[in-house]
Design an enzyme around this catalytic site. Structure first.
Site, PDB file in Angstrom:
ATOM      1  CG  ASN C  68      -0.339   0.685   2.418  1.00  0.00           C
ATOM      2  OD1 ASN C  68      -0.319   1.921   2.525  1.00  0.00           O
ATOM      3  ND2 ASN C  68       0.206  -0.112   3.321  1.00  0.00           N
ATOM      4  CB  ILE C  70      -2.679   5.232   2.039  1.00  0.00           C
ATOM      5  CG1 ILE C  70      -3.160   3.770   2.008  1.00  0.00           C
ATOM      6  CG2 ILE C  70      -3.843   6.208   2.213  1.00  0.00           C
ATOM      7  CD1 ILE C  70      -4.084   3.387   0.904  1.00  0.00           C
ATOM      8  CG  ASN C 126       3.444   6.149  11.333  1.00  0.00           C
ATOM      9  OD1 ASN C 126       4.502   5.580  11.070  1.00  0.00           O
ATOM     10  ND2 ASN C 126       2.441   6.219  10.485  1.00  0.00           N
ATOM     11  CB  CYS C 129       4.610   6.307   7.223  1.00  0.00           C
ATOM     12  SG  CYS C 129       3.662   6.189   5.682  1.00  0.00           S
ATOM     13  CB  ILE C 190       7.102  -4.619  12.166  1.00  0.00           C
ATOM     14  CG1 ILE C 190       6.382  -5.701  11.378  1.00  0.00           C
ATOM     15  CG2 ILE C 190       8.135  -5.228  13.109  1.00  0.00           C
ATOM     16  CD1 ILE C 190       7.277  -6.547  10.467  1.00  0.00           C
TER      17      ILE C 190
HETATM   18  C1  LIG Z   1      -3.671   0.174   3.676  1.00  0.00           C
HETATM   19  C2  LIG Z   1      -2.760   0.340   4.846  1.00  0.00           C
HETATM   20  C3  LIG Z   1      -2.628   1.590   5.450  1.00  0.00           C
HETATM   21  C4  LIG Z   1      -1.789   1.768   6.545  1.00  0.00           C
HETATM   22  N1  LIG Z   1      -1.703   2.995   7.144  1.00  0.00           N
HETATM   23  C5  LIG Z   1      -0.940   3.153   8.260  1.00  0.00           C
HETATM   24  C6  LIG Z   1      -0.911   4.380   8.959  1.00  0.00           C
HETATM   25  O1  LIG Z   1      -1.581   5.356   8.596  1.00  0.00           O
HETATM   26  N2  LIG Z   1      -0.111   4.496  10.060  1.00  0.00           N
HETATM   27  C7  LIG Z   1       0.647   3.439  10.508  1.00  0.00           C
HETATM   28  O2  LIG Z   1       1.333   3.562  11.518  1.00  0.00           O
HETATM   29  N3  LIG Z   1       0.597   2.242   9.884  1.00  0.00           N
HETATM   30  C8  LIG Z   1      -0.156   2.076   8.767  1.00  0.00           C
HETATM   31  N4  LIG Z   1      -0.199   0.847   8.140  1.00  0.00           N
HETATM   32  C9  LIG Z   1       0.581  -0.280   8.694  1.00  0.00           C
HETATM   33  C10 LIG Z   1      -0.291  -1.171   9.591  1.00  0.00           C
HETATM   34  O3  LIG Z   1      -0.813  -0.452  10.689  1.00  0.00           O
HETATM   35  C11 LIG Z   1       0.507  -2.377  10.105  1.00  0.00           C
HETATM   36  O4  LIG Z   1       1.593  -1.922  10.883  1.00  0.00           O
HETATM   37  C12 LIG Z   1       1.062  -3.246   8.978  1.00  0.00           C
HETATM   38  O5  LIG Z   1       0.147  -3.294   7.917  1.00  0.00           O
HETATM   39  C13 LIG Z   1       1.391  -4.676   9.424  1.00  0.00           C
HETATM   40  O6  LIG Z   1       0.265  -5.356   9.886  1.00  0.00           O
HETATM   41  P1  LIG Z   1      -0.638  -6.345   8.953  1.00  0.00           P
HETATM   42  O7  LIG Z   1       0.311  -7.293   8.289  1.00  0.00           O
HETATM   43  O8  LIG Z   1      -1.599  -6.993   9.892  1.00  0.00           O
HETATM   44  O9  LIG Z   1      -1.307  -5.464   7.950  1.00  0.00           O
HETATM   45  C14 LIG Z   1      -1.041   0.671   7.038  1.00  0.00           C
HETATM   46  C15 LIG Z   1      -1.172  -0.583   6.438  1.00  0.00           C
HETATM   47  C16 LIG Z   1      -2.022  -0.766   5.349  1.00  0.00           C
HETATM   48  C17 LIG Z   1      -2.132  -2.125   4.726  1.00  0.00           C
END
Ligand SMILES: Cc1cc2nc3c(=O)[nH]c(=O)nc-3n(C[C@H](O)[C@H](O)[C@H](O)COP(=O)(O)O)c2cc1C
Ligand SMILES: Cc1cc2nc3c(=O)[nH]c(=O)nc-3n(C[C@H](O)[C@H](O)[C@H](O)COP(=O)(O)OP(=O)(O)OC[C@H]3O[C@@H](n4cnc5c(N)ncnc54)[C@H](O)[C@@H]3O)c2cc1C
Ligand SMILES: Cc1cc2nc3c(=O)[nH]c(=O)nc-3n(C[C@H](O)[C@H](O)[C@H](O)COP(=O)(O)OP(=O)(O)OC[C@H]3O[C@@H](n4cnc5c(N)ncnc54)[C@H](O)[C@@H]3O)c2cc1C
Ligand SMILES: Cc1cc2nc3c(=O)[nH]c(=O)nc-3n(C[C@H](O)[C@H](O)[C@H](O)COP(=O)(O)O)c2cc1C
Ligand code: FES
Ligand code: FES
Lengths: 311, 256, 311, 256
Positions: C68, C70, C126, C129, C190
């Site tokens: 992603n 975003i 955060n 990112c 993470i």
């Molecule tokens: C679409 C998307 C948007 C995300 N936006 C943020 C965000 O705004 N801030 C942040 O700290 N992490 C963001 N993340 C990271 C997630 O919070 C998480 O740390 C990461 O996806 C790993 O977990 P998962 O494998 O369960 O998705 C985002 C992840 C995805 C997939």
């Protein structure tokens, strides 16, 4: 359609070669298919002395990937030269020898020994093995150490040296630039990412070594990103790898900027994967409008420079 | 020479708790599979199951080109396999590994000692040596009565003693307890089962001739990746690969 | 069986919370299930000004994962406080606010604004990112910068601060120690790994931003390894995440040393995944011999210290 | 309110080159799906396909609780779906997104302009407005004759003009060429298809009333992840989420 690619020290019939550690010294797979079909073979890591490696279990399965902690088991460089290389020299396939060590001196000595032979056409300098306590990855996450070992190995090697980079870094471009400046003839990337799996019943890490290297399609997006980034900042050729399962994946690496590719984990899923990919590749290149392998290299770069690595 | 065979499921049936017997038809190349060897089976796809699963050959019907496997559902790969249907085609590397060297040894009496999912390879072994005129005694250990399988199949080939950990069927205890109690006579023993059982058996029978078959997590299954090594017992710091030099070893050849 | 867990600033009914960026500000999922079931909610990143984020396409699918980019799209911290928090304050669920920024000053100001409210029970800082040009991950790969932003944010925050670490580093332990020393109340780990996918037909990276963050089961072994390693070197609590799809995965994180977990990508595969995991968790804990969530935390550590990160 | 429905495939049939029509039976909740909305379909498993696939609702049979979808096989997810059989159950979030606001507008004549896989949602729309007494004209564009589908279905509901890029069926060229040639009268137009087509249509018809339905790669499909945004056209620096605020928009509401 020609699949041929020329790289420093290597004339490759096609850009497909088994990755180090995933194909032994070729002997076992010679029972499975004719090794002469391969572009090259990267043999298992050599160290000065023989090593037993880590305790078992040494592998675990993960989502779209696997962990391994073999620990550079090998019979030592002299035994490899005497017992393994003669067998490989019967084939019309360039051999790339993967060199590992715990110290700069060991890398240098192993390289010296291997490049005495005429069978070894290039060295793959493994500064990125995550599965040994000493050496390996520590050289692969510090640009200065990496440059030092590269230049010392270059000084003694009679064949081109490809440095194999670790993805366990915040700045792959800095690593690549450092070894290029130190004289590397090419890059090989990526090695595995350090990972772990815990068994819920035993409540212990599954691998006896606890951590292992993550490989397979799970890591392909990371490998593609790193090859793409590095391609924009260095000019030496890149052997790309990480999660390749089929000819489409090969093309993705070529577009990212790899000049050839290596296939690791996929060999375990399907021992015929290398010849199958070699057979499928012309059709896939044609389907996407390319006239040769050469033609596709780096074609994914159309919109300027990307660098998201940070020091 | 290992072949990648497309094997068609011609029968799949649950024969004990969490235990599936499956009959797989392939090309005529599979006829050469020997007792002790295994099939390295691809389950699911690369996303769900990157690694193949090693499963012993429990029987071969040479005329019909059918191999039988018997496996226990212990994780996601065997679960997936258990849900395949008759007519489904599975991809297996076959035959992998070494076999019991029954053509090289001469014997009158053999003792077979199996535990759980170590029982299946002993069945094809028992059939073959019985045909050679060897008298077969088997001691088969299971967790409890609901896990017992192939009792009558083994009984057809010789004396068959069942032992369960909880005593719900046959003797109560471990296979080694039954060896103690019955003190059977034999020239060679053949054992397959969980490592703790193999340790107990091989130390109890340490001055007897015997072969054991051992397990380890595997990568390639053909000797190339060094995932499945086991140290040798000769003090040489050497090792064997279970997938290629094994899974059958002389009882005291390797360190368990 | 009790699933309750107490962490700095947070009394959690259960250890399950949606991860930042994967659950918006909760509103959309409130149409899908009752948010009161959740242990907590980590809301989408807030910055000082509103941000549009990156161009589309912003997501791509990978083997056992997704990318992603975003780009921290959000309406700005004041709009979040005025338009989103009131809705969430109606629920009996602690809210953790994810704070992003391009400078230390921005992190500080956003934190000040958010912790004026009573709805926000903790800050998730955060510094990881990978999808913005400025800030974000650069703070997350340099221990000194990370420590600086942590201590400045701590100085103004009225609620506990959890620092969210990036896996794009060769030494996660050094990062964790640096922010612990700087006063972090907890860690969240993470975030995503930087990756890329190239479209073979268009010959361009699929994401408009070229690179994106890799998440999902593909990265779980890396997350487990990092949580395990960090657990051995810091004493503040860890919110673990990365590839959790089911209650078994939650237990694996608890064994590795996480005190609670967040669920990201899995919400897209199955919008009911959080309540489904909450329901399944007691059975899974019991099956593996645990009497509570608390009981399982850190139980995967039985054989000494592991550290494979290198500086 | 979006539901996660288990949908049973009751029919699956290829209706044009690489184009599958599938009828899915669910609970009575699916009756409420409206023209323009979509189903967010889970294909394969998390290893093979992490993200769901958005597919428009092409028809609803309210009595039988069946929705029809029509999709083109363009990649691995649609390929997987095309290989599912009658009786297989698929998991879909339904109904997702907004619908054509046919209850809010009054019209006598409607022009429907569809391109390729943008044609399916227009069919359910055509059926519903025809029932309201609206006169329906449709212009449907395809690559070539082998890709054409649903010509007779649309013809039953009004005038239907087919255009193919290569002229192998109907007019030759693009839908906009046909609009030029026929200059049809209408109160509102409704268009769905690839973005370049929507751009051409909406700029040609820029002072007419119309609705378009647009595509973007999606994550959640329910408005939470911000994967599918599109900028609004009002100079406010604003945006809409296609999965939630769309996929149907007023023709000049968003920047294509
Ligand atoms: C679409 C998307 C948007 C995300 N936006 C943020 C965000 O705004 N801030 C942040 O700290 N992490 C963001 N993340 C990271 C997630 O919070 C998480 O740390 C990461 O996806 C790993 O977990 P998962 O494998 O369960 O998705 C985002 C992840 C995805 C997939
Ligand atoms: C030579 C050999 C012969 C075997 N013969 C049989 C047999 O006839 N019948 C039978 O039921 N089982 C047999 N096994 C064990 C069988 O391979 C495992 O039960 C099976 O791999 C478990 O897979 P899973 O996906 O269900 O378990 P998971 O735990 O989900 O598997 C995860 C990974 O660990 C590996 N693994 C887990 N347990 C074992 C094990 N005990 N041995 C080797 N790898 C393991 C899997 O192959 C896979 O790579 C044999 C093993 C070996 C090495
Ligand atoms: C609201 C909406 C309604 C749609 N209705 C239909 C329909 O009725 N019939 C039909 O054939 N197609 C429709 N599409 C397009 C359809 O979603 C894609 O063709 C499909 O997702 C491709 O998946 P794949 O796995 O075959 O392709 P792959 O390229 O392998 O998919 C990879 C990823 O990209 C996404 N993706 C690829 N192409 C598109 C696309 N054009 N739009 C959105 N996501 C894409 C996939 O969902 C997946 O996440 C619609 C799209 C949207 C947004
Ligand atoms: C079992 C195994 C053993 C490996 N051994 C080595 C090795 O000895 N030297 C080395 O440089 N890389 C080694 N690697 C890394 C691979 O060569 C390759 O870089 C990595 O696995 C990524 O490619 P893949 O995803 O195709 O497997 C090993 C990988 C595996 C899976
Ligand atoms: S499994 Fe690869 S060497 Fe045995
Ligand atoms: S797909 Fe998640 S907001 Fe639209």
């Amino acid at each position: 359609m020609t699949l041929q690619i020329n790289l420093p020290g290597l004339v490759l019939k096609n850009p497909i070669m088994p990755a180090s550690g995933c194909f032994g010294f070729g002997r076992e797979y010679s029972d499975v298919f004719d090794l002469n079909q391969l572009g090259a073979i990267i043999i298992k890591a050599a160290t000065k002395q023989s090593r037993y490696g880590n305790q078992t279990p040494r592998v675990a399965e993960t989502s779209s990937g696997m962990l391994n902690a073999i620990g550079l088991q090998n019979p030592g460089v002299e035994a490899i030269i005497n017992q393994e290389l003669p067998f490989l020299s019967d084939y019309d396939v360039p051999i790339i020898a993967n060199v590992a060590g715990s110290s700069v001196e060991e890398y240098v000595e192993v390289t010296k020994a291997l490049t005495r032979t005429t069978t070894v056409k290039a060295i793959e300098l493994n500064i990125s093995c995550p599965n040994v306590k000493q050496g390996g990855i520590q050289f692969g996450t510090d640009p200065e150490l990496a440059a030092e070992v590269t230049s010392k190995v270059k000084a003694v090697s009679h064949v081109p040296v490809y440095v194999k980079l670790s993805p366990n870094t915040s700045n792959i471009v800095a690593m690549a630039k450092a070894v290029e400046a130190a004289g590397a003839d090419g890059l090989s990337m990526i090695n595995t990412l350090t990972g772990m799996q815990i068994n819920l019943s035993s409540r212990k890490p599954i691998l006896a070594n606890k951590t292992g290297g993550l490989s397979g399609p799970a890591i392909k997006p990371i490998a593609i990103r790193m090859v793409y980034e590095v391609r924009q900042h260095v000019s030496i050729p890149i052997i790309g790898m990480g999660g390749i399962m089929n000819a489409e994946d090969v093309l993705e690496f070529l577009l990212a900027g790899a000049n050839a590719v290596a296939i690791g984990t996929a060999n375990f899923h399907n021992p015929f994967v290398c010849p199958e990919i070699i057979q499928a590749l012309p059709g896939v290149l044609e389907q996407y409008g390319f006239r040769s392998v050469e033609d596709a290299i780096g074609k994914g770069h159309e919109h300027g420079v990307t660098n998201f690595s940070r020091a | 020479m290992i072949n990648k065979e497309l094997l068609t499921i011609v029968e799949t049936i649950q024969i004990a708790k969490e235990t599936i017997k499956m009959r797989l038809q392939g090309s005529e190349k599979i006829k050469h599979a020997k007792p002790g060897q295994f099939v390295h089976i691809k389950v699911g796809n690369e996303g769900s199951h990157m690694l193949r699963r090693p499963i012993s050959i429990a029987d071969v019907n040479q005329d019909q080109q059918i191999v039988t496997i018997i496996f226990k559902v212990i994780g996601s790969g065997t679960d997936h396999l258990s849900k395949c249907h008759v007519g489904d085609v599975i991809d297996g590397l076959i035959p992998c590994g070494t076999s019991y060297p029954i053509e090289q040894i001469t014997m009158d009496k053999a003792l077979l000692i199996g535990g759980g999912i170590g029982v299946p390879p002993l069945y094809y072994l028992a059939k073959q040596i019985k045909e050679q005129g060897v008298e077969v005694t088997s001691i088969l250990g299971f967790q409890s009565s609901e896990h017992v399988f192939y009792q009558s199949e083994f009984a057809e080939l010789g004396k068959c003693h069942i032992v369960t950990n909880d005593g719900t069927h046959g003797f109560q205890g471990f296979v080694t307890d039954v060896i103690d109690q019955l003190d059977p006579t034999f020239d060679y023993y053949f054992s397959c089962g969980p490592t703790p059982m193999l340790k107990a058996v091989s130390s109890k029978l340490q001055d007897r001739n015997g072969y054991i078959s051992i397990e380890q997590r595997m990568g390639c299954g053909i000797g190339a990746c060094y995932a499945c090594v086991v140290p040798t017992n000769d003090g040489s710091n050497g090792f064997k690969k279970i997938c290629k030099d094994g899974p059958v070893f002389e009882a005291n050849e390797v360190v368990l």
